[in-house]
Design a protein around this motif. Structure first.
Motif, short mmCIF file in Angstrom:
data_model
loop_
_atom_site.label_atom_id
_atom_site.label_comp_id
_atom_site.label_asym_id
_atom_site.label_seq_id
_atom_site.Cartn_x
_atom_site.Cartn_y
_atom_site.Cartn_z
N ARG A 172 20.41 2.89 -30.93
CA ARG A 172 19.99 1.49 -30.55
C ARG A 172 19.41 1.00 -31.79
NH1 ARG A 172 17.29 1.79 -24.94
NH2 ARG A 172 16.25 3.29 -25.97
N PRO A 212 17.37 11.60 -10.19
CA PRO A 212 16.03 11.18 -10.27
C PRO A 212 15.07 11.41 -9.06
CG PRO A 212 17.56 9.26 -9.92
CD PRO A 212 18.36 10.83 -10.02
N ALA A 262 8.25 6.73 -12.19
CA ALA A 262 7.09 7.35 -11.62
C ALA A 262 6.38 8.37 -12.54
CB ALA A 262 7.36 8.21 -10.33
N ASP A 300 18.60 13.10 -27.32
CA ASP A 300 19.62 12.11 -27.43
C ASP A 300 20.11 11.96 -26.04
OD1 ASP A 300 20.93 14.49 -28.21
OD2 ASP A 300 22.37 13.52 -29.07
N TYR A 359 23.69 4.50 -7.90
CA TYR A 359 22.58 3.89 -7.65
C TYR A 359 22.51 2.32 -8.33
CZ TYR A 359 20.66 4.23 -12.45
OH TYR A 359 20.53 4.21 -13.91
N GLY A 387 17.50 10.55 -31.35
CA GLY A 387 17.11 9.79 -29.99
C GLY A 387 15.75 9.39 -30.04
N GLY A 404 11.29 12.31 -9.19
CA GLY A 404 10.70 11.65 -10.16
C GLY A 404 9.92 12.52 -11.35
N GLN A 405 10.93 13.48 -11.88
CA GLN A 405 10.25 14.35 -12.65
C GLN A 405 11.25 14.53 -13.93
OE1 GLN A 405 7.58 16.64 -12.80
NE2 GLN A 405 6.86 15.29 -11.43
N HIS A 462 21.25 4.02 -36.22
CA HIS A 462 21.68 5.32 -36.56
C HIS A 462 22.22 6.17 -35.56
CE1 HIS A 462 19.62 4.39 -40.43
NE2 HIS A 462 20.22 5.41 -41.04
N LYS A 463 23.68 6.45 -35.29
CA LYS A 463 24.24 7.17 -34.35
C LYS A 463 24.69 8.43 -34.70
CE LYS A 463 27.82 6.81 -30.94
NZ LYS A 463 28.04 6.19 -29.64
N LEU A 464 24.11 9.23 -34.30
CA LEU A 464 24.38 10.81 -34.69
C LEU A 464 26.07 10.80 -34.40
CD1 LEU A 464 23.66 13.71 -36.01
CD2 LEU A 464 24.04 14.52 -33.70
N MET A 499 11.63 12.55 -16.79
CA MET A 499 11.05 12.12 -17.78
C MET A 499 9.85 13.16 -17.98
SD MET A 499 8.51 8.79 -18.30
CE MET A 499 7.73 9.34 -16.78
N ASN A 500 9.03 13.34 -16.66
CA ASN A 500 7.76 14.10 -16.83
C ASN A 500 8.10 15.45 -17.33
OD1 ASN A 500 5.47 12.66 -15.31
ND2 ASN A 500 7.05 12.32 -14.11
N GLY A 552 14.47 7.59 -27.63
CA GLY A 552 14.14 7.32 -26.27
C GLY A 552 12.64 7.60 -25.84
N VAL A 566 11.56 10.82 -24.46
CA VAL A 566 11.22 11.99 -25.22
C VAL A 566 11.13 12.00 -26.80
CG1 VAL A 566 11.84 14.46 -25.00
CG2 VAL A 566 11.91 13.25 -23.04
C1 LIG Z 1 17.55 5.69 -11.64
C2 LIG Z 1 16.69 6.77 -12.46
C3 LIG Z 1 15.17 7.01 -12.09
C4 LIG Z 1 14.65 7.68 -12.69
N1 LIG Z 1 13.30 7.86 -12.43
C5 LIG Z 1 12.51 8.71 -12.76
C6 LIG Z 1 11.04 9.00 -12.60
O1 LIG Z 1 10.56 8.01 -11.58
N2 LIG Z 1 10.34 9.67 -13.22
C7 LIG Z 1 10.65 10.64 -14.05
O2 LIG Z 1 9.88 11.35 -14.69
N3 LIG Z 1 12.13 10.47 -14.50
C8 LIG Z 1 13.05 9.46 -13.92
N4 LIG Z 1 14.29 9.41 -14.40
C9 LIG Z 1 14.74 10.48 -15.73
C10 LIG Z 1 14.34 9.70 -16.64
O3 LIG Z 1 14.95 8.50 -17.06
C11 LIG Z 1 14.75 10.62 -17.94
O4 LIG Z 1 14.59 11.99 -17.58
C12 LIG Z 1 14.32 10.35 -19.29
O5 LIG Z 1 14.96 9.02 -19.48
C13 LIG Z 1 14.88 11.27 -20.43
O6 LIG Z 1 14.25 11.00 -21.69
P1 LIG Z 1 14.93 11.22 -22.77
O7 LIG Z 1 14.15 10.65 -24.18
O8 LIG Z 1 15.39 12.85 -23.03
O9 LIG Z 1 16.63 10.61 -22.61
P2 LIG Z 1 16.97 9.17 -22.89
O10 LIG Z 1 16.05 8.18 -22.13
O11 LIG Z 1 18.24 8.95 -22.26
O12 LIG Z 1 17.01 8.65 -24.36
C14 LIG Z 1 17.79 9.23 -25.25
C15 LIG Z 1 18.07 8.35 -26.61
O13 LIG Z 1 19.07 8.80 -27.21
C16 LIG Z 1 19.57 7.75 -27.87
N5 LIG Z 1 20.98 8.41 -28.21
C17 LIG Z 1 21.92 8.55 -27.56
N6 LIG Z 1 22.84 9.22 -28.30
C18 LIG Z 1 22.59 9.06 -29.61
C19 LIG Z 1 23.16 9.51 -30.90
N7 LIG Z 1 24.56 10.02 -30.83
N8 LIG Z 1 22.45 9.22 -31.91
C20 LIG Z 1 21.53 8.60 -31.88
N9 LIG Z 1 20.61 8.34 -30.63
C21 LIG Z 1 21.27 8.66 -29.57
C22 LIG Z 1 19.66 6.82 -26.86
O14 LIG Z 1 19.96 5.34 -27.36
C23 LIG Z 1 18.23 6.96 -26.29
O15 LIG Z 1 17.47 6.10 -26.59
C24 LIG Z 1 14.78 8.50 -13.85
C25 LIG Z 1 16.42 8.49 -14.22
C26 LIG Z 1 17.27 7.47 -13.46
C27 LIG Z 1 18.62 7.44 -13.78
#
Ligand SMILES: Cc1cc2nc3c(=O)[nH]c(=O)nc-3n(C[C@H](O)[C@H](O)[C@H](O)COP(=O)(O)OP(=O)(O)OC[C@H]3O[C@@H](n4cnc5c(N)ncnc54)[C@H](O)[C@@H]3O)c2cc1C
Length: 476
Positions: free
Chosen positions: A50, A321, A67, A177, A204, A25, A324-325, A144-146, A327-328, A27, A29
């Motif tokens: 992706r 969400p 946020a 991921d 939403y 992943g 707003g925590q 590369h998709k796991l 991602m934080n 993304g 994090v």
């Molecule tokens: C409407 C909304 C508003 C939000 N607002 C806030 C905010 O204001 N503040 C805040 O702190 N948080 C907010 N969040 C939460 C935040 O979006 C998430 O907590 C954050 O994106 C988590 O990051 P992540 O990298 O763990 O997961 P993701 O962002 O989901 O990233 C996961 C990555 O893994 C990849 N992936 C998935 N499956 C596979 C696989 N099998 N093989 C390889 N790659 C894979 C995906 O393509 C993606 O790139 C909000 C969420 C939503 C839905």
């Protein structure tokens, strides 16, 4: 997908002595985590399903902006990215509450100078990927998709860009991921793994508010909220002077709105001041562009499997969400793991165990708080008592900054552990509520005492006479 190739995830500066960390992943994090591991000197390979979003024409994903607050900033700071990211963020010092009659009132987030930042999700992800890419001991593997992995051997199977299956080996798999994690699937097959997933009945939808006369259509340094008890709309500013408005509402209410005219009638009733700012035609079209999206809350424990794998970010704890925590908290996961690495000398087996012990109660606490805050944002902010309490809590915080700290401040502007913030909040709430009762009782008793002591000075008015006078005042 007919052949399986077994390769080692070699890095640009491969050294067979260094441990290989596979981050699944790329993304928010995953890309930040790559920087943390690379900075420690591990060989890092990121696998993202992706394409490279830095090259993509359209970036699909969840919310357009987010946020960013203290915990996220501290993690970014550790890898030297804080200044770069905040320079492209817009400070939001307060919530701006919009009433149905068009009246607006701000509720500050904290003390003067405290703010959260509206940042662009795609830009943040791109910057973090670029930062990870600059480490010579890191490779980024897009498309590369796991598919699966083996807890016995740690071997991972990916579907590569050509559709072929690839088998790869690493010393540690870091599952970043997201909420529907493929890495987590293997955990579900293990005994004593606890897992729960809850979809809230609300969805939403994002709508864009364009600039007005080349400038923001509303005050930019606020998080705008239209709280309507069972649903709400919020708006966060973007650098291009637009606002992204997000309507959170039960799915059944979304389904009741079927035509452009119904959209306008709905907005006229609940968000009338937003109609001229979004635009009638834009509203009619944008509302039906995409269906409302679901929101899921995921809790699980433990976060690690032997010394082979660890879950982080949404893969470990997707939260709704409303605080707003999400991602934080995910960014703080990286920081906490890094701190434990320091404490335990990079002994991976011990580090993962300690990480689960420390982090699970905190991530579970923020998941619960996020659920609670939805009610606060859409309903409580309409209550006079709630506003009074917010005001009082802030005053008490100024008078006794170490004893009374508002919950929002602890969660958003400090690194107080989430579960400790919750415990402290309950304690403070009890003390303040009991003190308010005590003040009420003491004032009432004092008033009675003064009345009784001075009863001889009062005019001689009978109770019946007073009652008749009061009835005369009643407006019926
Ligand atoms: C409407 C909304 C508003 C939000 N607002 C806030 C905010 O204001 N503040 C805040 O702190 N948080 C907010 N969040 C939460 C935040 O979006 C998430 O907590 C954050 O994106 C988590 O990051 P992540 O990298 O763990 O997961 P993701 O962002 O989901 O990233 C996961 C990555 O893994 C990849 N992936 C998935 N499956 C596979 C696989 N099998 N093989 C390889 N790659 C894979 C995906 O393509 C993606 O790139 C909000 C969420 C939503 C839905």
């Amino acid at each position: 997908m007919d052949s399986i190739e077994t390769v080692s995830p070699h890095t640009r500066e491969s050294s067979s002595k260094r441990k290989v960390i596979a981050i699944v992943g790329g993304g928010l994090v995953g890309s930040l985590n790559a920087c943390f591991f690379a900075k420690r000197g591990f060989d890092v390979a990121v696998f993202e399903s992706r394409e490279d979003i830095r090259l993509a024409k359209v970036v699909r994903g969840r919310s357009i902006n987010l946020a960013l607050s203290h915990r996220g900033r501290q993690a970014l700071k550790h890898v030297g990215m804080e200044d770069k990211i905040i320079s492209k963020g817009i400070p939001m010092h307060a919530r701006m509450i919009h009433n149905t009659n068009g009246k607006r009132s701000p509720i500050p987030y904290g003390k003067k100078g405290q703010y959260i930042l509206s940042v662009d999700r795609a830009n943040l992800n791109k910057e973090l990927l670029t930062a990870a890419d600059t480490f010579p001991n890191t490779t980024l593997n897009f498309n590369h998709k796991l598919h699966d992995w083996s807890p016995k051997t740690g071997a991972m199977t990916f579907i590569g860009p050509d559709g072929q299956m690839k088998e790869l080996q690493a010393d540690l798999i870091v599952g970043c991921d997201g909420a529907f994690s493929a890495v987590r699937k293997q955990f579900l097959r293990q005994s004593r793994f606890n897992y729960s997933q809850t979809y809230i009945p609300h969805g939403y939808m994002e709508l864009t508010m364009p600039p007005k006369d080349g400038d923001f259509a509303m005050e930019p340094n606020y998080l705008h909220i239209w709280p309507r008890n069972t649903f709400m709309m919020i708006a966060l500013p973007n650098l291009d002077r637009t606002f992204t408005c997000t309507l959170f509402m039960p799915f059944e209410d979304f389904e009741k709105i079927r035509s452009g005219d119904e959209v306008i009638r709905f907005f006229q009733k609940y968000f009338p001041d937003s109609i001229p700012l979004i635009g009638v035609e834009a509203l009619k079209q944008d509302f039906f562009r995409l269906p409302a999206q679901a929101m899921v809350s995921v809790k699980c424990s433990p976060y690690h499997l032997f010394d082979k794998c660890v879950l982080m970010g949404d893969a470990a704890h997707a939260v709704v969400p409303f605080y707003g925590q999400g991602m934080n908290a995910g960014f703080e996961d990286c920081l906490v793991l890094n701190e434990i690495m320091d404490q335990l000398n990079e002994n991976i087996a011990a580090v993962l165990q300690e990480y689960t012990r420390v982090r699970v109660p905190d991530d579970h606490a923020i998941a619960d708080l996020a659920m609670y805050n939805y009610v606060e944002m859409r309903a409580h902010v309409n209550s006079k008592y709630f506003l009074f309490r917010k005001y009082l809590d802030n005053i008490l915080h100024v008078i006794m900054p170490k004893t009374i700290v508002p919950l929002y401040t602890m969660v958003t502007f400090t690194r107080t552990r989430y579960h400790e913030a919750v415990n402290r909040w309950h304690w403070q709430d009890k003390v303040i509520t009991q003190s308010l009762w005590l003040c009420g009782v003491v004032s009432a008793a004092g008033g009675m005492y003064v009345l009784v002591r001075n009863s001889h000075k009062l005019p001689n008015i009978s109770a019946e006479h007073l009652w008749t006078r009061m009835l005369a005042l009643k407006p019926f």
